[in-house]
Design an enzyme around this catalytic site. Sequence first.
Site, PDB file in Angstrom:
ATOM      1  N   HIS A 213       0.840  -1.206   0.000  1.00 58.98           N
ATOM      2  CA  HIS A 213       0.000   0.000   0.000  1.00 58.98           C
ATOM      3  C   HIS A 213       0.875   1.257   0.000  1.00 58.98           C
ATOM      4  O   HIS A 213       0.682   2.172  -0.810  1.00 58.98           O
ATOM      5  CB  HIS A 213      -0.907  -0.022   1.234  1.00 58.98           C
ATOM      6  N   GLU A 214       1.877   1.305   0.900  1.00 62.55           N
ATOM      7  CA  GLU A 214       2.714   2.507   1.000  1.00 62.55           C
ATOM      8  C   GLU A 214       3.562   2.679  -0.256  1.00 62.55           C
ATOM      9  O   GLU A 214       3.811   3.806  -0.695  1.00 62.55           O
ATOM     10  CB  GLU A 214       3.579   2.448   2.261  1.00 62.55           C
ATOM     11  N   HIS A 217       1.709   4.592  -2.738  1.00 62.77           N
ATOM     12  CA  HIS A 217       1.854   6.049  -2.572  1.00 62.77           C
ATOM     13  C   HIS A 217       3.199   6.520  -3.122  1.00 62.77           C
ATOM     14  O   HIS A 217       3.282   7.529  -3.822  1.00 62.77           O
ATOM     15  CB  HIS A 217       1.788   6.440  -1.096  1.00 62.77           C
ATOM     16  N   HIS A 223      -5.375   7.482  -2.322  1.00 63.48           N
ATOM     17  CA  HIS A 223      -6.288   6.484  -1.766  1.00 63.48           C
ATOM     18  C   HIS A 223      -7.448   6.205  -2.712  1.00 63.48           C
ATOM     19  O   HIS A 223      -7.953   7.094  -3.387  1.00 63.48           O
ATOM     20  CB  HIS A 223      -6.811   6.957  -0.411  1.00 63.48           C
TER      21      HIS A 223
HETATM   22 ZN    ZN Z   1      -2.365   5.200   2.286  1.00 63.01          ZN
END
Ligand code: ZN
Length: 506
Positions: A213-214, A217, A223
């Site tokens: 997930h990170e 980014h 998101h």
């Molecule tokens: Zn996030």
Amino acid sequence: MNWQQLWLGFLLPMTVSGRALGPAEKEAAVDYLLQYGYLQKPLEGPDDFRSEDITEALRAFQEASELPVSGQLDDATRTRMRQPRCGLEDPFNQKTLKYLLLGRWRKKHLTFRILNLPSTLPLHSARAALLQAFKYWSSVAPLTFQEVQAGRADIRLSFHGRRSPNCSNAFDGPGRVLAHADIPELGSVHFDEDELWTEGTYWGVNLRIIAAHELGHALGLGHSRYTQALMAPVYAGYRPYFKLHPDDVAGIQALYGKKSPEIKDEEEEKTELPTVSPVPTEPSPMPDPCSGELDAVMLGPRGKTYAFKGDYVWTMTDSGLGPLFRVSALWEGLPGNLDAAVYSPRTQWIHFFKGDKVWRYINFKMSPGFPKKLNRVEPNLDAALYWPLNQKVFLFKGSGYWQWDELARTDFSRYPKPIKGLFTGVPDQPSAAMSWRDDHVYFFKGKEYWRLNQQLRVEKGYPRNIAHNWMHCRPAAPDTTPSDSTSNCAFDCLEDNGGGRCQSSV
Ligand SMILES: [Zn+2]
Ligand SMILES: [Ca+2]
Ligand SMILES: [Ca+2]
Ligand SMILES: [Zn+2]
């Protein structure tokens, strides 16, 4: 008057389930809405929020979280705000309601460096989890990632706690914010070192999924409003067969294009990974939901199913298990290793039993005067359930049960009565029991559970395996339990849908 006073002034009459919310709860909610970008402090004018702005922010948060959109700080909303999540804001893509692009690297070959690792995992497992996180992205987009051991790297992964010289954004201890990352082309990826990082288990927080997930980014994704997407802001719990969501794939491909087949082969060879091994099975106070053994189960408010074991509790949903919480993190003042738990829709009371004590909560708040001594039934109960048909609470110990009317002075002189006299085919000393939202009564003991029909008789084909049918754990060998085609999933109900779409399927 500052904005907090104003917020309290406007919204004090707001109640949840008939009780007023405390100022601290409201403040925490406003802080949350501010922190994650649902509410902006006005640039000019008085430094406060109008109640319409807060209601609007709550509506936006509820919509994004797929909760009933009430604009009120209701229980479902407060529960969602307590769930562990990513530290970045949620400025969702308002136009398409799908992935959001925050920036991109102007190159497709990136270096990375792992600066430190968590203490909760063996080093090779932690490394393997991080490497696998890169692989999710490199297998769908023409990106390559090369590890460097020293010097400058494009993406830098590290674990830090409440204070770090290299990060202006302190973490908050166990729970809540799990990790955060910078957008391109900055490249910092930070994990909260106070989390219990794990791999291959429902315990703690899965390092591989959060790292992926990170990295999303760090590669330029914001998101996603799909709660099942990797890029959803709230951690959805460990998923053994985790895959990217189509929205995640569409997002990364919008930034870097699709992966061409020949690059794929070459890259897969280069980054051949060791198999990710589960955490070692040394004795630990953390329960393994796949062991199947439970202290207590409860169908709680709004149809949420809770399983208790040791100091921990987790929710069971149609898509698997929610994250593990300490019991005391959800119900303040409640100990672990409970004997029994039961929620009564008649009174809204949740009763927890342990030893010779009983605790009463409404939602997550302890009622005044509790815990109390349990003096009219025996201590050290085995299990408890609410039976909607007669609106009574049943308490179980050994081979006996007590039937309790919460709103009347019950005469217990004729109790305990034999369990077998009312519940046919149920074992003595059950570990846990509940009436579930499919209108069946369930008993649990050891690794097995029993379902009862409307006449309170155990149905054909029981007992069955708890881990397999309730916890979504896959057995290593094919399961030979007799089952029909729908028996793999006990949860055909979506969370928070009010129970209207329930189908019996266990
Ligand atoms: Zn996030
Ligand atoms: Ca944290
Ligand atoms: Ca028990
Ligand atoms: Zn940081």
